[in-house]
Enzyme design. Structure first.
Site, PDB file in Angstrom:
ATOM      1  N   LEU A 185       0.833  -1.204   0.000  1.00 13.79           N
ATOM      2  CA  LEU A 185       0.000   0.000   0.000  1.00 13.79           C
ATOM      3  C   LEU A 185       0.866   1.252   0.000  1.00 13.79           C
ATOM      4  O   LEU A 185       0.628   2.199   0.752  1.00 13.79           O
ATOM      5  CB  LEU A 185      -0.935  -0.009   1.223  1.00 13.79           C
ATOM      6  CG  LEU A 185      -1.857  -1.224   1.312  1.00 13.79           C
ATOM      7  CD1 LEU A 185      -2.584  -1.246   2.651  1.00 13.79           C
ATOM      8  CD2 LEU A 185      -2.869  -1.227   0.157  1.00 13.79           C
ATOM      9  N   MET A 219       1.612   3.919  -5.026  1.00 15.84           N
ATOM     10  CA  MET A 219       0.653   3.458  -6.040  1.00 15.84           C
ATOM     11  C   MET A 219      -0.376   2.521  -5.437  1.00 15.84           C
ATOM     12  O   MET A 219      -1.579   2.653  -5.694  1.00 15.84           O
ATOM     13  CB  MET A 219       1.381   2.785  -7.203  1.00 15.84           C
ATOM     14  CG  MET A 219       2.076   3.762  -8.135  1.00 15.84           C
ATOM     15  SD  MET A 219       2.691   2.994  -9.656  1.00 15.84           S
ATOM     16  CE  MET A 219       1.182   2.553 -10.503  1.00 15.84           C
ATOM     17  N   GLY A 220       0.059   1.569  -4.632  1.00 19.51           N
ATOM     18  CA  GLY A 220      -0.868   0.593  -4.069  1.00 19.51           C
ATOM     19  C   GLY A 220      -1.944   1.240  -3.220  1.00 19.51           C
ATOM     20  O   GLY A 220      -3.127   0.866  -3.302  1.00 19.51           O
ATOM     21  N   ASP A 264      -0.026  -4.104   4.383  1.00 20.90           N
ATOM     22  CA  ASP A 264       1.266  -3.470   4.186  1.00 20.90           C
ATOM     23  C   ASP A 264       2.085  -3.671   5.449  1.00 20.90           C
ATOM     24  O   ASP A 264       1.517  -3.809   6.556  1.00 20.90           O
ATOM     25  CB  ASP A 264       1.094  -1.967   3.897  1.00 20.90           C
ATOM     26  CG  ASP A 264       2.364  -1.323   3.372  1.00 20.90           C
ATOM     27  OD1 ASP A 264       2.526  -1.253   2.135  1.00 20.90           O
ATOM     28  OD2 ASP A 264       3.202  -0.897   4.193  1.00 20.90           O
ATOM     29  N   ASN A 266       6.591  -3.924 -10.919  1.00 22.80           N
ATOM     30  CA  ASN A 266       7.469  -3.775 -12.081  1.00 22.80           C
ATOM     31  C   ASN A 266       8.406  -4.969 -12.239  1.00 22.80           C
ATOM     32  O   ASN A 266       9.599  -4.809 -12.513  1.00 22.80           O
ATOM     33  CB  ASN A 266       8.294  -2.487 -11.969  1.00 22.80           C
ATOM     34  CG  ASN A 266       7.493  -1.260 -12.349  1.00 22.80           C
ATOM     35  OD1 ASN A 266       6.568  -1.332 -13.147  1.00 22.80           O
ATOM     36  ND2 ASN A 266       7.848  -0.128 -11.774  1.00 22.80           N
ATOM     37  N   LYS A 295       4.976  -3.475 -20.544  1.00 22.99           N
ATOM     38  CA  LYS A 295       5.257  -2.346 -19.662  1.00 22.99           C
ATOM     39  C   LYS A 295       6.748  -1.992 -19.696  1.00 22.99           C
ATOM     40  O   LYS A 295       7.123  -0.815 -19.607  1.00 22.99           O
ATOM     41  CB  LYS A 295       4.832  -2.688 -18.232  1.00 22.99           C
ATOM     42  CG  LYS A 295       5.156  -1.618 -17.195  1.00 22.99           C
ATOM     43  CD  LYS A 295       4.520  -0.282 -17.521  1.00 22.99           C
ATOM     44  CE  LYS A 295       4.451   0.660 -16.319  1.00 22.99           C
ATOM     45  NZ  LYS A 295       5.670   0.813 -15.554  1.00 22.99           N
ATOM     46  N   HIS A 299       7.227   0.008 -22.749  1.00 22.76           N
ATOM     47  CA  HIS A 299       6.604   1.303 -22.456  1.00 22.76           C
ATOM     48  C   HIS A 299       7.570   2.199 -21.685  1.00 22.76           C
ATOM     49  O   HIS A 299       7.758   3.382 -22.021  1.00 22.76           O
ATOM     50  CB  HIS A 299       5.326   1.070 -21.646  1.00 22.76           C
ATOM     51  CG  HIS A 299       4.765   2.280 -20.968  1.00 22.76           C
ATOM     52  ND1 HIS A 299       5.302   2.791 -19.791  1.00 22.76           N
ATOM     53  CD2 HIS A 299       3.712   3.075 -21.268  1.00 22.76           C
ATOM     54  CE1 HIS A 299       4.605   3.850 -19.408  1.00 22.76           C
ATOM     55  NE2 HIS A 299       3.640   4.049 -20.288  1.00 22.76           N
ATOM     56  N   GLU A 328       9.490   5.700 -22.630  1.00 19.69           N
ATOM     57  CA  GLU A 328       9.409   6.837 -21.711  1.00 19.69           C
ATOM     58  C   GLU A 328      10.793   7.446 -21.471  1.00 19.69           C
ATOM     59  O   GLU A 328      10.956   8.669 -21.433  1.00 19.69           O
ATOM     60  CB  GLU A 328       8.795   6.356 -20.398  1.00 19.69           C
ATOM     61  CG  GLU A 328       8.646   7.411 -19.326  1.00 19.69           C
ATOM     62  CD  GLU A 328       8.116   6.805 -18.047  1.00 19.69           C
ATOM     63  OE1 GLU A 328       8.778   6.925 -17.004  1.00 19.69           O
ATOM     64  OE2 GLU A 328       7.028   6.178 -18.085  1.00 19.69           O
TER      65      GLU A 328
END
Length: 357
Positions: free
Chosen positions: A8, A11-12, A30, A86, A166, A169, A173
């Site tokens: 958490l 992002m989470g 978390d 990731n 990703k 991606h 970026e």
């Protein structure tokens, strides 16, 4: 739909909030008890109703692998694990195998959107079996941006395809950010350009380089027009490196993304061994003056040259400065004294003879 969410962080935590706003029940865990809904991963699993779906949102590598292994001993046949971190796509093969031994489903999901995802939604790239994708689609639909599904979500292919997509991606970026950054430096170096932040803002509508990254750049310059105090030391998440490694393995030419990655590596070097070697070689084959580290740092600080090596380097600095001025404003050529030997006759005050580079 009910979901267990492990991790958490920035992002989470936002993903949990976005899902709850969409009406889903989220049980989050978390290591930080201040944000956790339950005290442990076993408690999270116990709080869910079968068939259970657990989304893992922890750092890539060992933390994700160990979490998946722990879940393989806690979940049961028909449950589903989604790795939304990731992770490198090769880890997905092992994760799917570990869970598959217990007949537990597995999806890998690349997630883009960062801290803005709570309000704007997240771009989702998923790999895995179609039946598991359909099972989790209510969650994906709640997380993705509003609008057509295929403009914020893709079932990219088999296990690993989501994280692979990703990865590419993020490599793109890198290249986009590097291009904006190089353009920024060129603009600030030219004295006839008086409003660099305004130039970036003017590109935000109607131009071919407009993008969300450009909007973020415009916002950063609005807050800090000269980027004063911002360190140039730039880290990477690893996905740019993995992208370049895949380019080498598949023999795909990727000069832009590779250069952007190497620029990040260069930003971390206060002193570059590569350029030390270049300087030494120029001194060896061409007789060029080689500065000490302190002499080079003094020039970077804008101090005037005092040694022969600094005078040679300063000549190049002044030539660069001349290139930044309109022709009419450029000064007459400056005479540099060759401090490497005696000054006499017509050579007095003359610039050193050009050396082979």
């Amino acid at each position: 739909m009910q979901l267990g969410l492990i991790g958490l962080g920035k992002m989470g935590g936002n993903m949990r909030e976005r899902l709850r706003r969409a009406g889903h029940e989220v049980v989050g865990y978390d290591r930080n008890p201040a944000v956790s809904d339950v005290a442990s991963v076993p408690d999270l699993v116990a709080a869910l109703t079968a068939p259970r779906t657990v989304w893992v949102m922890v750092p890539a590598g060992a933390p994700t692998r160990s979490t998946v292994e722990q879940l393989s001993g806690l979940l049961a046949t028909g449950d589903l694990v989604i790795d939304g971190g990731n992770s490198r796509f090769t880890d997905d093969f092992r994760n799917a195998e570990v869970l598959g031994e217990q007949q537990i489903g597995y999806l890998d999901c690349g997630v883009s959107g960062g801290i803005w995802g709570l309000a704007n939604g997240y771009g989702l790239m998923v790999g895995g079996d179609e039946r598991w994708v359909e099972h989790a689609m209510p969650i994906f639909d709640a997380l993705r941006p509003e609008g057509p599904r295929d403009e914020g979500f893709v079932h990219a292919g088999d296990v690993g395809a989501g994280h692979y997509t990703k990865m590419v991606h993020n490599g793109i970026e890198y290249g986009l950010m590097q291009a904006y950054a190089e353009g920024y430096e060129l603009l600030v170096r030219k004295d006839i350009v008086k409003d660099v932040p305004g130039a970036f803002k003017a590109w935000s509508r109607g131009t071919v380089v407009r993008s969300w990254l450009l909007d973020l750049m415009t916002g950063a310059l609005a807050e800090n027009p000269t980027l004063a105090g911002v360190s140039d030391y730039t880290v990477d998440s690893g996905e740019g490196k993995w992208t370049v490694e895949e380019a080498v393995a598949l023999e795909v030419p990727m000069p832009v993304i590779s250069a952007a990655l190497f620029a990040r590596y260069g930003s971390r070097q206060e002193i570059s061994p590569t350029m030390q070697a270049v300087a030494a070689l120029r001194g060896a084959f061409g007789g060029h003056e080689v500065m000490t580290i302190e002499e080079g740092q003094a020039l970077r600080r804008g101090e005037g040259p005092t040694s022969a090596a600094q005078h040679v380097a300063a000549k190049g600095i002044d030539e660069k400065a001349d290139a930044e001025r309109p022709l009419a404003a450029r000064p007459a050529p400056t005479a540099y004294v060759d401090l490497t030997g005696p000054v006499s006759g017509a050579s007095a005050g003359a610039s050193p003879a050009p050396q082979p580079d």
